[in-house]
Design an enzyme around this catalytic site. Sequence first.
Site, mmCIF file in Angstrom:
data_model
loop_
_atom_site.group_PDB
_atom_site.id
_atom_site.type_symbol
_atom_site.label_atom_id
_atom_site.label_comp_id
_atom_site.label_asym_id
_atom_site.label_seq_id
_atom_site.Cartn_x
_atom_site.Cartn_y
_atom_site.Cartn_z
ATOM 1 N N ASP A 20 1.432 -3.071 5.697
ATOM 2 C CA ASP A 20 0.496 -2.546 6.688
ATOM 3 C C ASP A 20 0.825 -3.118 8.063
ATOM 4 O OD1 ASP A 20 -0.785 -1.261 4.646
ATOM 5 O OD2 ASP A 20 -2.306 -2.827 4.387
HETATM 6 N N1 URA Z 1 -1.236 -4.665 0.067
HETATM 7 C C1 URA Z 1 -1.926 -4.372 1.208
HETATM 8 O O1 URA Z 1 -3.123 -4.136 1.169
HETATM 9 N N2 URA Z 1 -1.262 -4.364 2.375
HETATM 10 C C2 URA Z 1 0.059 -4.657 2.491
HETATM 11 O O2 URA Z 1 0.622 -4.653 3.598
HETATM 12 C C3 URA Z 1 0.757 -4.958 1.302
HETATM 13 C C4 URA Z 1 0.091 -4.962 0.101
#
Ligand code: URA
Length: 231
Positions: free
Chosen positions: A102
Amino acid sequence: MKLDRVIARHRSLGRSEAHRLIAAGRVRLEGVVCTSNQEEVDRFMKVELEEEIVQQAERALYLILNKPPGVVSATRDEEHRTVIDLIDDPGRHTLHIAGRLDRWSTGLLLLTNDGRWSKGLMDAASKVTKTYLVEVNADIPTEAVELFARGMEFLPENIVTLPAQLTLLGPRKARVVLHEGRHHQIKRMFGRVGCLVTALHREAVGGLSLPPDLAPGQWRKLMAEEKQLVR
Ligand code: URA
């Protein structure tokens, strides 16, 4: 594609004619005579038929990047800087991301132009582990360990998550090992136990850890043994 098809297509021949050329030792794969017509050929291999180049080898790229916060894991974005913008290799526009993070997540990100390799990493069936360091806004309930291990139902996808290992490192800090990579998986799992994720850092993929000398925003090519470690 099998070698006999590559040769047959190139010369508009039948398969048996291609077999004959291969068996006669007239075909070289990566510079070496290959007499097996069922050899698997990908676009990263050079194929020659006597003095003629049938296929030029494309350059395969396998990169590791330490993703900084705020940069998006996408090859293109209208608004934000992408991880591709951090890479100055001439082949950067051929890359795709093997397991996104993310926008505000940080850490180990793999990029490649080899779709077979990335598919192998991302398939839930291959169960390549992803290790995350997580910080949250509330104390993590002790039953979270059991709930993560049991798996959680994700209704939109109609799946139950694979058993995940949660290790408490402090009241609001934990290490999580996932064996798959569902959309926002860590955030959703912590949400189920009443915690909001405030920091999320990927430390490792399979047996490959983020090298300590790779600063946020930096990238480099994976070494052959690192590529093996991932799987
Ligand atoms: N899980 C998430 O919620 N975000 C990420 O960036 C990676 C795994």
